[in-house]
Write a protein that holds these residues in place. Structure first.
Motif, PDB file in Angstrom:
ATOM      1  N   ARG A 171       0.818  -1.221   0.000  1.00  0.00           N
ATOM      2  CA  ARG A 171       0.000   0.000   0.000  1.00  0.00           C
ATOM      3  C   ARG A 171       0.846   1.262   0.000  1.00  0.00           C
ATOM      4  NH1 ARG A 171      -5.404  -1.042   1.620  1.00  0.00           N
ATOM      5  NH2 ARG A 171      -5.755   1.207   1.454  1.00  0.00           N
ATOM      6  N   GLN A 172       1.946   1.258   0.812  1.00  0.00           N
ATOM      7  CA  GLN A 172       2.754   2.476   0.852  1.00  0.00           C
ATOM      8  C   GLN A 172       3.414   2.717  -0.506  1.00  0.00           C
ATOM      9  OE1 GLN A 172       6.394   2.952   0.904  1.00  0.00           O
ATOM     10  NE2 GLN A 172       6.637   0.783   0.383  1.00  0.00           N
ATOM     11  N   GLY A 173       3.778   1.644  -1.214  1.00  0.00           N
ATOM     12  CA  GLY A 173       4.390   1.792  -2.534  1.00  0.00           C
ATOM     13  C   GLY A 173       3.401   2.379  -3.525  1.00  0.00           C
ATOM     14  N   TYR A 174       2.198   1.826  -3.499  1.00  0.00           N
ATOM     15  CA  TYR A 174       1.170   2.293  -4.432  1.00  0.00           C
ATOM     16  C   TYR A 174       0.809   3.750  -4.145  1.00  0.00           C
ATOM     17  CZ  TYR A 174      -2.824   1.786  -7.586  1.00  0.00           C
ATOM     18  OH  TYR A 174      -3.701   1.910  -8.629  1.00  0.00           O
ATOM     19  N   GLU A 175       0.729   4.093  -2.883  1.00  0.00           N
ATOM     20  CA  GLU A 175       0.383   5.473  -2.491  1.00  0.00           C
ATOM     21  C   GLU A 175       1.470   6.448  -2.935  1.00  0.00           C
ATOM     22  OE1 GLU A 175       0.155   8.976   0.237  1.00  0.00           O
ATOM     23  OE2 GLU A 175       1.758   7.469   0.208  1.00  0.00           O
ATOM     24  N   LEU A 176       2.733   6.029  -2.819  1.00  0.00           N
ATOM     25  CA  LEU A 176       3.837   6.881  -3.273  1.00  0.00           C
ATOM     26  C   LEU A 176       3.739   7.105  -4.789  1.00  0.00           C
ATOM     27  CD1 LEU A 176       6.621   8.281  -3.266  1.00  0.00           C
ATOM     28  CD2 LEU A 176       7.686   6.040  -3.059  1.00  0.00           C
ATOM     29  N   LEU A 177       3.488   6.022  -5.539  1.00  0.00           N
ATOM     30  CA  LEU A 177       3.397   6.151  -6.998  1.00  0.00           C
ATOM     31  C   LEU A 177       2.197   7.027  -7.386  1.00  0.00           C
ATOM     32  CD1 LEU A 177       4.268   2.536  -8.237  1.00  0.00           C
ATOM     33  CD2 LEU A 177       5.792   4.512  -8.000  1.00  0.00           C
ATOM     34  N   MET A 178       1.085   6.838  -6.682  1.00  0.00           N
ATOM     35  CA  MET A 178      -0.116   7.638  -6.974  1.00  0.00           C
ATOM     36  C   MET A 178       0.184   9.128  -6.758  1.00  0.00           C
ATOM     37  SD  MET A 178      -3.076   7.222  -8.143  1.00  0.00           S
ATOM     38  CE  MET A 178      -4.223   5.866  -7.949  1.00  0.00           C
TER      39      MET A 178
END
Ligand SMILES: [Fe+2]
Ligand SMILES: [Fe+2]
Length: 323
Positions: A171-178
């Motif tokens: 989730r933290q990875g996806y949130e960073l990319l978003m």
């Protein structure tokens, strides 16, 4: 590490008990009898998993000192620390099979045991922190959720906690990319470039195609593994494509398309020659990762010596009744 020799009739009885436990989908525990091959397979798999957690701290650790904000730094630090914890649970689970932590470390450092080849790729931009969380931890989740039900008790129980933390990592990875995708053109390009580099190596994380994975069938019969490499790879692709669309990035595979008949995405073949090369030690960062791990081990020698001396003194004091 091998079990004590037993009479043939007794061995047959023990084997039947083991087979019945597996057939009931029950757990094998450390004190239970188990076939030598089962023990060896588990040691290899759990050790490789533990080494991957520890080596896997390096590519992301590379960015801790250069995180773009305090918030990003706190998130990345927490994530990398979690990976250290995963390595420790898994080394402990492996020790219940009769092998010591020192032996496992020695097998990693001498190259006799491996770690996941994904960690032999470099992290070239901060977007890689996001991509690793999204794709690499995402692939790890696909691989690891079924392991919560693996037949060896200590491994399955370690996996339950690990999986909870892995979903935070994803989730933290996806949130960073978003966040980056909502930023400037330069940030969007950085995300796309990172995804282009990590997509194929992420698909390779599931291992070779089933037809070329000789140990898989046996691991599945033992309930160590619950799904085949190709099944898990398909599951990962099906899960990831809609996420890529929501993010607004293109996955670098011209063959990728929805197949209504199969109700799955079709996708291209990873470059298995590249996979073989990385496994053989010829990936972009193999030498660097091992050199760093070896140096960290040597730098930590004084801690191991101090801990051993302290344990010996504590035991001595306890014997003499000193507190
Ligand atoms: Fe992990
Ligand atoms: Fe993780």
């Amino acid at each position: 590490m091998a079990a004590t020799p037993v009479e043939p009739a007794e061995r047959e009885r023990l084997q039947a008990g083991f087979d019945a436990t597996i057939a009931r989908a029950d757990r094998i525990e450390p004190r239970d009898w188990m076939p030598d091959d089962y023990r060896r397979t588990l040691v290899r798999q759990i050790a490789q998993h533990a080494h991957s957690e520890i080596i896997g701290m390096q590519p992301e650790g590379n960015w801790i000192g250069r995180a773009p904000s305090l918030r990003r730094k706190a998130i990345l630090l927490a994530k990398v620390q979690d990976e250290a914890g995963h390595g420790l649970y898994l080394y402990s689970a492996c020790e219940t099979l009769g092998v010591s932590r020192a032996e496992l470390t020695e097998m990693l450092l001498s190259g006799r045991q491996k770690y996941s080849s994904i960690f032999n790729y470099p992290t070239l931009s901060y977007a890689d922190v996001g991509t690793i969380g999204w794709l690499v931890d995402g692939a790890a989740i696909c691989n690891q959720v079924p392991l919560c039900r693996t037949s060896y008790g200590p491994y399955g129980r370690a996996m339950i906690r690990i999986c909870k933390e892995e979903s935070f990592h994803q989730r933290q990875g996806y949130e960073l990319l978003m966040t980056m995708m909502r930023g400037t053109d330069g940030q969007r390009a950085m995300v796309q470039e990172s995804v282009d580099r990590f997509w194929w190596p992420s698909l390779m994380m599931f291992g070779p195609p089933d037809a070329e994975s000789p140990n898989s069938a046996r691991s599945m019969a033992w309930g160590v593994k619950r799904n085949s490499n190709d099944e898990l790879r398909q599951k990962f692709v099906d899960m990831t494509v809609p996420q890529a669309e929501a993010l607004g990035v293109t996955l670098p595979d011209p063959a990728l398309r929805w197949n209504a008949e199969r109700a799955h995405y079709d996708f291209g073949e990873p470059d298995w020659e590249e996979f073989a090369q990385v496994l053989r030690g010829n990936g972009p960062c193999n030498a660097q990762r091992m050199a760093h791990r070896r140096a960290a081990h040597e730098d930590g020698a004084w801690v191991r010596e101090a801990a051993t001396a302290f344990a010996a003194r504590t035991a001595e004091n306890a014997k003499e009744g000193v507190r």
